[in-house]
Design an enzyme around this catalytic site. Structure first.
Site, short mmCIF file in Angstrom:
data_model
loop_
_atom_site.label_atom_id
_atom_site.label_comp_id
_atom_site.label_asym_id
_atom_site.label_seq_id
_atom_site.Cartn_x
_atom_site.Cartn_y
_atom_site.Cartn_z
N HIS A 67 0.84 -1.20 0.00
CA HIS A 67 0.00 0.00 0.00
C HIS A 67 0.88 1.26 0.00
O HIS A 67 0.69 2.17 -0.81
CB HIS A 67 -0.90 -0.03 1.24
CG HIS A 67 -1.85 1.12 1.35
ND1 HIS A 67 -3.22 0.96 1.32
CD2 HIS A 67 -1.64 2.45 1.51
CE1 HIS A 67 -3.80 2.13 1.46
NE2 HIS A 67 -2.86 3.06 1.58
N GLU A 68 1.86 1.30 0.91
CA GLU A 68 2.71 2.48 1.02
C GLU A 68 3.66 2.61 -0.17
O GLU A 68 3.96 3.72 -0.61
CB GLU A 68 3.51 2.43 2.33
CG GLU A 68 2.64 2.43 3.58
CD GLU A 68 1.71 3.63 3.65
OE1 GLU A 68 2.06 4.70 3.12
OE2 GLU A 68 0.61 3.48 4.21
N HIS A 71 1.91 4.40 -2.94
CA HIS A 71 1.97 5.85 -2.75
C HIS A 71 3.33 6.40 -3.16
O HIS A 71 3.43 7.40 -3.87
CB HIS A 71 1.74 6.19 -1.27
CG HIS A 71 0.33 6.08 -0.80
ND1 HIS A 71 -0.72 6.64 -1.47
CD2 HIS A 71 -0.20 5.48 0.30
CE1 HIS A 71 -1.86 6.39 -0.82
NE2 HIS A 71 -1.56 5.69 0.25
#
Length: 397
Positions: A67-68, A71
């Protein structure tokens, strides 16, 4: 995130693990190995349940990392430096050293995280189907699929600092043409949502649900604090719009030689000059470190005659650097590390010409706007946004 240790690099981004992650890992392993799995999938050994719980915890952290990373990778495509990702108690933090320049970039950076979580959910769901003949393994992957989908949905709630709050900010920014107003609105929505979670958490505690309510209240408290900080940062960015580093720096600085002793500096300068920061320069006038009063105080009086300044200095690579023409808001995003909130200012030849200290920044904030009622006309764009020392995408687990 200071109590963290480094795991390595992925795509040039440092990946760290905060010690608080051990708490969530313990909760997952105990809850799954001695709670959910034995109840839903009876008949296995304790070892099998523990291994399944540990595997679930590791894969959950891996999905948070995905997820990170999503980003981070999209942010870097838009020219934003992402030095580190840290996994912690309530999820993950991707540290962005500047803000998106357009609403479209803001939207893409925000949305890609939940999309990655949904993709992880799909992958884990497919794995659950592939190993359906092994109920415990299938149950483990099904659990991870559900958790990732829930994580994606929760993070899309339109409240900063969740990804949905970034989406809301981007939409309002595009609509109003005013990034500060959009950021403040999204942050206030986050604060309201945080208070709602706190209230629901306490209600669950009162009705006997115990731990679940405390966890919900903890997430709510985190959202309230983070949203309040984001609102303050957005307003600070508006206040300091157009201010350059050279406008507020202190200079020329009083310097010291790295081979001078701590006792010598105290006798020569500390007791006679009201200064808290001493840059170190060598014979070539190259900047080689930074000493502050806090670092001097940490040296025992008996050791001051034998301790050189270079032995206690913050290394030059760890001290934020700027040029006089740089916007102050851009430097504030880098004011971290061991320099105690200070930065050195260099000219184009690399010569030390000034310092920026917390006192300089405080005075800049206090005097901003004194020459006019509203020196910053609308619309206002991304250059007004002052990220925290490390602007972050925070995702709650």
């Amino acid at each position: 995130m200071r109590s963290s240790f480094r795991l390595g690099r992925i795509g040039g981004v440092v990946v760290g693990l905060n010690v608080s992650v051990l708490f969530i890992v313990l909760i997952l392993v105990v809850g799954l190995a001695f709670g959910r799995f034995p109840i839903v999938f009876p008949g296995y050994s304790v070892t099998a349940y523990v291994l399944a719980g540990m595997a679930s915890a590791v894969l959950f952290l891996a999905s948070l990392l995905a997820h990170e990373l999503a980003h981070a990778l999209v942010a870097r495509r838009h020219g934003i430096e992402v030095p580190q990702i840290t996994l912690w108690l309530l999820g993950g933090v991707a540290e962005l050293r500047s803000e998106p320049r357009t609403p479209g970039a803001d939207l893409r950076i925000a949305v890609v995280g939940p999309v990655a979580s949904l993709a992880c959910g799909v992958v884990f769901g497919a794995l659950a189907l592939l190993v359906s003949g092994a109920p415990l393994a299938a149950g483990m992957f099904a659990y991870l699929a559900g958790v990732n989908v829930l994580l994606a949905v929760f993070n899309l709630i339109p409240a900063s600092p969740l990804d949905g709050g970034r989406v809301l900010r981007a939409a309002l920014w595009a609509r109003w043409g005013d990034r500060v107003r959009a950021a403040v609105t999204a942050a206030r929505a986050g604060r309201v949502f945080g208070y709602v979670l706190i209230a629901l958490g306490f209600a669950q505690v009162v009705t006997g649900l115990g731990f679940q309510g405390l966890w919900l209240a903890l997430i709510g408290l985190f959202l309230v604090n983070a949203a309040s900080a984001e609102e303050q940062q957005a307003q600070l960015g508006a206040t300091l719009h157009g201010v350059r580093v050279g406008d507020v720096m202190s200079g020329p600085p009083v310097v010291a030689h790295p081979d001078e002793t701590v006792a010598g500096l105290i006798d020569r300068l500390v007791m006679s000059r009201r200064l808290s920061t001493y840059p170190l320069v060598d014979e070539d006038e190259s900047f080689v470190g930074l000493v502050t009063l806090n670092r001097i105080r940490q040296v025992a009086p008996a050791a001051r005659d034998a301790t050189r300044l270079r032995d206690i200095a913050c290394p030059p690579d760890d001290v934020p650097r700027a040029v006089p023409d740089e916007p102050l808001t851009g430097l504030l995003a880098r004011m971290d590390g061991c320099a105690d909130g200070r930065a050195v200012v260099l000219d184009t030849s690399g010569r030390l010409v000034g310092l920026l200290t917390p006192s300089d920044i405080s005075r800049a904030i206090q005097t901003a706007g004194l020459q006019g009622n509203d020196p910053y006309p609308h619309p206002r764009g991304a250059d007004l946004a002052v990220p925290p020392r490390d602007h972050t995408h925070r995702d709650a687990a």
